[in-house]
Scaffold this motif. Structure first.
Motif, PDB file in Angstrom:
ATOM      1  N   LEU A 174     -51.747 -72.738  46.860  1.00 12.44           N
ATOM      2  CA  LEU A 174     -51.106 -71.444  46.606  1.00 12.44           C
ATOM      3  C   LEU A 174     -51.382 -70.980  45.181  1.00 12.44           C
ATOM      4  CD1 LEU A 174     -49.247 -69.145  47.492  1.00 12.44           C
ATOM      5  CD2 LEU A 174     -47.281 -70.559  46.793  1.00 12.44           C
ATOM      6  N   ALA A 175     -51.346 -71.898  44.225  1.00 14.64           N
ATOM      7  CA  ALA A 175     -51.606 -71.545  42.824  1.00 14.64           C
ATOM      8  C   ALA A 175     -53.044 -71.057  42.638  1.00 14.64           C
ATOM      9  CB  ALA A 175     -51.339 -72.750  41.922  1.00 14.64           C
ATOM     10  N   GLN A 176     -53.989 -71.711  43.313  1.00 17.18           N
ATOM     11  CA  GLN A 176     -55.383 -71.282  43.218  1.00 17.18           C
ATOM     12  C   GLN A 176     -55.577 -69.892  43.820  1.00 17.18           C
ATOM     13  OE1 GLN A 176     -57.049 -74.772  45.165  1.00 17.18           O
ATOM     14  NE2 GLN A 176     -58.169 -75.307  43.299  1.00 17.18           N
ATOM     15  N   ARG A 177     -54.948 -69.648  44.960  1.00 13.36           N
ATOM     16  CA  ARG A 177     -55.081 -68.333  45.600  1.00 13.36           C
ATOM     17  C   ARG A 177     -54.489 -67.248  44.716  1.00 13.36           C
ATOM     18  NH1 ARG A 177     -53.627 -71.256  50.278  1.00 13.36           N
ATOM     19  NH2 ARG A 177     -51.534 -70.348  50.320  1.00 13.36           N
ATOM     20  N   ARG A 178     -53.358 -67.520  44.088  1.00 15.49           N
ATOM     21  CA  ARG A 178     -52.753 -66.536  43.175  1.00 15.49           C
ATOM     22  C   ARG A 178     -53.685 -66.240  42.010  1.00 15.49           C
ATOM     23  NH1 ARG A 178     -46.539 -68.927  42.794  1.00 15.49           N
ATOM     24  NH2 ARG A 178     -45.752 -67.955  44.731  1.00 15.49           N
ATOM     25  N   ALA A 179     -54.298 -67.275  41.456  1.00 14.48           N
ATOM     26  CA  ALA A 179     -55.211 -67.077  40.330  1.00 14.48           C
ATOM     27  C   ALA A 179     -56.409 -66.223  40.741  1.00 14.48           C
ATOM     28  CB  ALA A 179     -55.676 -68.429  39.801  1.00 14.48           C
ATOM     29  N   LEU A 180     -56.974 -66.500  41.908  1.00 12.67           N
ATOM     30  CA  LEU A 180     -58.147 -65.750  42.376  1.00 12.67           C
ATOM     31  C   LEU A 180     -57.801 -64.301  42.672  1.00 12.67           C
ATOM     32  CD1 LEU A 180     -59.777 -68.432  44.710  1.00 12.67           C
ATOM     33  CD2 LEU A 180     -60.526 -67.748  42.419  1.00 12.67           C
ATOM     34  N   TRP A 181     -56.625 -64.056  43.251  1.00 15.22           N
ATOM     35  CA  TRP A 181     -56.227 -62.670  43.538  1.00 15.22           C
ATOM     36  C   TRP A 181     -55.947 -61.903  42.249  1.00 15.22           C
ATOM     37  CZ3 TRP A 181     -57.579 -60.389  47.621  1.00 15.22           C
ATOM     38  CH2 TRP A 181     -57.636 -61.042  48.846  1.00 15.22           C
ATOM     39  N   ALA A 182     -55.451 -62.601  41.215  1.00 17.22           N
ATOM     40  CA  ALA A 182     -55.242 -61.942  39.918  1.00 17.22           C
ATOM     41  C   ALA A 182     -56.587 -61.537  39.311  1.00 17.22           C
ATOM     42  CB  ALA A 182     -54.493 -62.871  38.963  1.00 17.22           C
ATOM     43  N   LEU A 183     -57.593 -62.410  39.435  1.00 20.13           N
ATOM     44  CA  LEU A 183     -58.926 -62.087  38.926  1.00 20.13           C
ATOM     45  C   LEU A 183     -59.566 -60.974  39.751  1.00 20.13           C
ATOM     46  CD1 LEU A 183     -60.287 -65.691  38.198  1.00 20.13           C
ATOM     47  CD2 LEU A 183     -59.276 -64.068  36.588  1.00 20.13           C
ATOM     48  N   SER A 184     -59.333 -60.979  41.061  1.00 17.91           N
ATOM     49  CA  SER A 184     -59.843 -59.902  41.917  1.00 17.91           C
ATOM     50  C   SER A 184     -59.211 -58.567  41.533  1.00 17.91           C
ATOM     51  CB  SER A 184     -59.546 -60.225  43.380  1.00 17.91           C
ATOM     52  OG  SER A 184     -60.062 -59.234  44.238  1.00 17.91           O
ATOM     53  N   LEU A 185     -57.912 -58.593  41.222  1.00 16.42           N
ATOM     54  CA  LEU A 185     -57.238 -57.370  40.781  1.00 16.42           C
ATOM     55  C   LEU A 185     -57.838 -56.862  39.469  1.00 16.42           C
ATOM     56  CD1 LEU A 185     -54.940 -55.294  41.062  1.00 16.42           C
ATOM     57  CD2 LEU A 185     -53.439 -56.927  39.889  1.00 16.42           C
ATOM     58  N   ALA A 186     -58.175 -57.778  38.571  1.00 13.53           N
ATOM     59  CA  ALA A 186     -58.797 -57.378  37.303  1.00 13.53           C
ATOM     60  C   ALA A 186     -60.129 -56.673  37.554  1.00 13.53           C
ATOM     61  CB  ALA A 186     -58.998 -58.605  36.411  1.00 13.53           C
ATOM     62  N   TYR A 187     -60.917 -57.187  38.507  1.00  7.81           N
ATOM     63  CA  TYR A 187     -62.192 -56.544  38.838  1.00  7.81           C
ATOM     64  C   TYR A 187     -61.954 -55.165  39.459  1.00  7.81           C
ATOM     65  CZ  TYR A 187     -67.038 -58.174  38.582  1.00  7.81           C
ATOM     66  OH  TYR A 187     -68.329 -58.409  38.181  1.00  7.81           O
ATOM     67  N   PHE A 188     -60.928 -55.072  40.291  1.00  8.46           N
ATOM     68  CA  PHE A 188     -60.575 -53.802  40.930  1.00  8.46           C
ATOM     69  C   PHE A 188     -60.242 -52.741  39.878  1.00  8.46           C
ATOM     70  CE2 PHE A 188     -57.203 -50.963  42.419  1.00  8.46           C
ATOM     71  CZ  PHE A 188     -57.779 -50.403  43.546  1.00  8.46           C
ATOM     72  N   ILE A 189     -59.417 -53.106  38.897  1.00  7.59           N
ATOM     73  CA  ILE A 189     -59.003 -52.161  37.856  1.00  7.59           C
ATOM     74  C   ILE A 189     -60.185 -51.769  36.992  1.00  7.59           C
ATOM     75  CG2 ILE A 189     -57.514 -51.813  35.851  1.00  7.59           C
ATOM     76  CD1 ILE A 189     -56.096 -51.860  38.592  1.00  7.59           C
ATOM     77  N   GLN A 190     -61.031 -52.752  36.630  1.00  7.20           N
ATOM     78  CA  GLN A 190     -62.177 -52.428  35.788  1.00  7.20           C
ATOM     79  C   GLN A 190     -63.128 -51.469  36.498  1.00  7.20           C
ATOM     80  OE1 GLN A 190     -65.178 -55.511  34.549  1.00  7.20           O
ATOM     81  NE2 GLN A 190     -66.433 -53.717  34.981  1.00  7.20           N
ATOM     82  N   ALA A 191     -63.454 -51.767  37.762  1.00  7.91           N
ATOM     83  CA  ALA A 191     -64.397 -50.927  38.499  1.00  7.91           C
ATOM     84  C   ALA A 191     -63.833 -49.535  38.730  1.00  7.91           C
ATOM     85  CB  ALA A 191     -64.752 -51.592  39.830  1.00  7.91           C
ATOM     86  N   THR A 192     -62.554 -49.461  39.071  1.00  9.14           N
ATOM     87  CA  THR A 192     -61.932 -48.159  39.313  1.00  9.14           C
ATOM     88  C   THR A 192     -61.876 -47.329  38.036  1.00  9.14           C
ATOM     89  OG1 THR A 192     -60.586 -49.061  41.121  1.00  9.14           O
ATOM     90  CG2 THR A 192     -59.859 -46.990  40.134  1.00  9.14           C
ATOM     91  N   GLY A 193     -61.401 -47.935  36.955  1.00 12.12           N
ATOM     92  CA  GLY A 193     -61.300 -47.200  35.693  1.00 12.12           C
ATOM     93  C   GLY A 193     -62.644 -46.790  35.137  1.00 12.12           C
ATOM     94  N   ALA A 194     -63.667 -47.639  35.348  1.00 14.15           N
ATOM     95  CA  ALA A 194     -64.988 -47.346  34.808  1.00 14.15           C
ATOM     96  C   ALA A 194     -65.661 -46.199  35.545  1.00 14.15           C
ATOM     97  CB  ALA A 194     -65.861 -48.598  34.876  1.00 14.15           C
ATOM     98  N   LEU A 195     -65.554 -46.192  36.883  1.00 13.07           N
ATOM     99  CA  LEU A 195     -66.329 -45.259  37.694  1.00 13.07           C
ATOM    100  C   LEU A 195     -65.529 -44.065  38.199  1.00 13.07           C
ATOM    101  CD1 LEU A 195     -68.336 -47.895  39.787  1.00 13.07           C
ATOM    102  CD2 LEU A 195     -69.018 -46.748  37.666  1.00 13.07           C
ATOM    103  N   SER A 196     -64.237 -44.002  37.900  1.00 17.99           N
ATOM    104  CA  SER A 196     -63.411 -42.896  38.396  1.00 17.99           C
ATOM    105  C   SER A 196     -63.816 -41.552  37.793  1.00 17.99           C
ATOM    106  CB  SER A 196     -61.925 -43.170  38.107  1.00 17.99           C
ATOM    107  OG  SER A 196     -61.712 -43.339  36.716  1.00 17.99           O
ATOM    108  N   VAL A 197     -64.542 -41.587  36.679  1.00 13.66           N
ATOM    109  CA  VAL A 197     -65.000 -40.336  36.070  1.00 13.66           C
ATOM    110  C   VAL A 197     -65.847 -39.535  37.054  1.00 13.66           C
ATOM    111  CG1 VAL A 197     -66.529 -39.380  34.296  1.00 13.66           C
ATOM    112  CG2 VAL A 197     -64.851 -41.127  33.687  1.00 13.66           C
ATOM    113  N   ALA A 198     -66.687 -40.244  37.863  1.00 12.75           N
ATOM    114  CA  ALA A 198     -67.584 -39.549  38.791  1.00 12.75           C
ATOM    115  C   ALA A 198     -66.800 -38.706  39.795  1.00 12.75           C
ATOM    116  CB  ALA A 198     -68.468 -40.559  39.524  1.00 12.75           C
ATOM    117  N   GLY A 199     -65.741 -39.265  40.377  1.00 10.76           N
ATOM    118  CA  GLY A 199     -64.953 -38.521  41.350  1.00 10.76           C
ATOM    119  C   GLY A 199     -63.995 -37.524  40.734  1.00 10.76           C
ATOM    120  N   SER A 200     -63.745 -37.669  39.421  1.00  9.71           N
ATOM    121  CA  SER A 200     -62.769 -36.818  38.735  1.00  9.71           C
ATOM    122  C   SER A 200     -63.435 -35.814  37.802  1.00  9.71           C
ATOM    123  CB  SER A 200     -61.805 -37.701  37.917  1.00  9.71           C
ATOM    124  OG  SER A 200     -61.280 -38.748  38.698  1.00  9.71           O
TER     125      SER A 200
END
Length: 398
Positions: A7-33
């Motif tokens: 469970l601890a490993q899955r939580r860590a991986l999902w936290a890192l996945s969320l970090a990638y989600f935020i970075q990609a969204t914040g970086a590329l949202s300019v195109a759609g906006s």
């Protein structure tokens, strides 16, 4: 089969996945906006698109340098520092009084992202056993896919409904919350790697590797030459509105995930070179079809093929870099791949910001096709140099 991750490993991986989600969204949202940003600060579409280019070029320069000067830090601390700097950049964007502050904000966001993207996969892979690394990496990269499918279309909707300032204020807030999630969920057990500038130079001096990096550069230049201006192109050529842009971005996200799923199966049967040639060829034909007169419905259909081909190319190119690089240069090669990718994003966006005001839709599309043809040429050169290097090694071994 029973999930062997705790469970601890899955939580860590999902936290890192969320970090990638935020970075990609914040970086590329300019195109759609793009339209919302132009309206809020009284900018031209070209000026707004250059904000995407500035981020990409900053990332491209700072990603390898960050690993040279800060790579010795614990991986967790690199991600935490990156998320906080990225959030600071988004906050500056939200309160920016004018264009100069917007440029500064995108530079700061690019600096923060350079400590996130190149580190997340390496960090997550070391948190699990060798047998579970494939699953761990897939979990982390899911954040990028979800950014395409959900994050960027949602960002476009928020910007067009509430304004660009609330969007980037939200990105800043979620960046801080994600940093907290990483702090509490990810163990501080993975050390950084000491990388020298000399090692980076040696990889860049290798002909087959440099040509392989240029494949990445020209693919991303071609893709983002078009993607950076997708919002004004839908508005001007297809007479679409903000809803049409959100639909188009959602179509791209969903089709991209299908492309990712397909390439996972296709990689077992086909070489990276064959998949790259097929993906680039389909992408060129698809973009040439977009030049023909058509309706929004036809555009959505062509965007399905466009996104499918694009997302087939990204993991395939990563696979090819791994196959070309030696064990000692693999980490540096993957970091340089990210740098060339974001340099291509910045360059393609910059070219589009120059061409669109002068030549409109046709100028952008034809230049994007040219970049993709250059990618095919670079792939041919890289493969010839790779075969020559292999033959020389075989001859010296005899």
């Amino acid at each position: 089969m029973k999930n062997r991750l705790s469970l601890a490993q899955r939580r860590a991986l999902w936290a890192l996945s969320l970090a990638y989600f935020i970075q990609a969204t914040g970086a590329l949202s300019v195109a759609g906006s793009l339209t919302a940003i132009s309206h809020e600060w009284g900018l031209s579409d070209g000026q707004s698109a250059r904000l995407l280019a500035i981020f990409g070029l900053t990332f491209a320069i700072s990603a390898p340098l960050a690993q040279v000067f800060l790579g010795q830090m614990m991986r967790k601390y690199q991600v935490l520092a990156g998320m906080l700097v990225f959030g600071l950049g988004a906050f500056i964007f939200a309160i920016a009084p004018g264009y100069t502050a917007l440029v500064i904000s995108r530079v700061v966001m690019g600096l923060g992202a350079s400590l996130i993207g190149p580190v997340l996969v390496a960090l997550g892979a070391e948190l699990v056993t060798q047998h579970e690394r494939g699953s761990a990496i897939a979990t982390i990269l899911l954040g990028v896919s979800m950014a395409s499918m959900v994050g960027i279309p949602l960002a476009a909707w928020i910007a067009n409904s509430w304004g660009a300032r609330p969007l980037f204020a939200l990105v800043a807030l979620v960046s801080v919350l994600t940093a907290l999630a990483v702090w509490f969920s990810v163990p501080n057990m993975v050390k950084g790697v000491d990388i020298r500038l000399r090692q980076v130079g040696q990889v860049l001096m290798d002909g087959k590797s440099l040509a392989a990096f240029l494949v990445v550069f020209f693919i991303t230049s071609g893709v983002y030459d078009m993607y950076a201006f997708i919002s004004p192109m839908i508005r001007d050529r297809w007479q679409g509105d903000t809803t049409s842009v959100s639909v188009a971005l959602t179509v791209i996200g969903v089709a991209g995930i299908l492309g990712n799923l397909f390439v996972g199966r296709a990689a077992r049967r086909y070489s990276a070179e064959r998949l790259l040639v097929a993906g680039i060829t389909v992408l060129v034909l698809d973009m040439l079809l977009m030049i023909l007169p058509g309706t929004l419905a036809l555009l959505y259909l062509l965007l399905v093929l466009w996104a499918f081909s694009t997302d087939l190319l990204w993991p395939t190119q990563q696979r090819r870099i791994v196959e070309i690089a030696s064990e000692t240069t693999r980490g540096i090669s993957l970091a340089l791949t990210s740098a060339f990718m974001f340099c291509g994003i910045g360059f393609g966006s910059a070219v589009a910001s120059w061409l669109y005001p002068l030549f409109g839709f046709y100028g952008v599309m034809l230049s994007a096709v040219l970049f993709l043809l250059l990618a095919l040429s670079s792939l041919w050169i890289s493969e010839r140099l790779r075969v020559r290097s292999r033959d020389l090694q075989a001859a010296s071994a005899c």
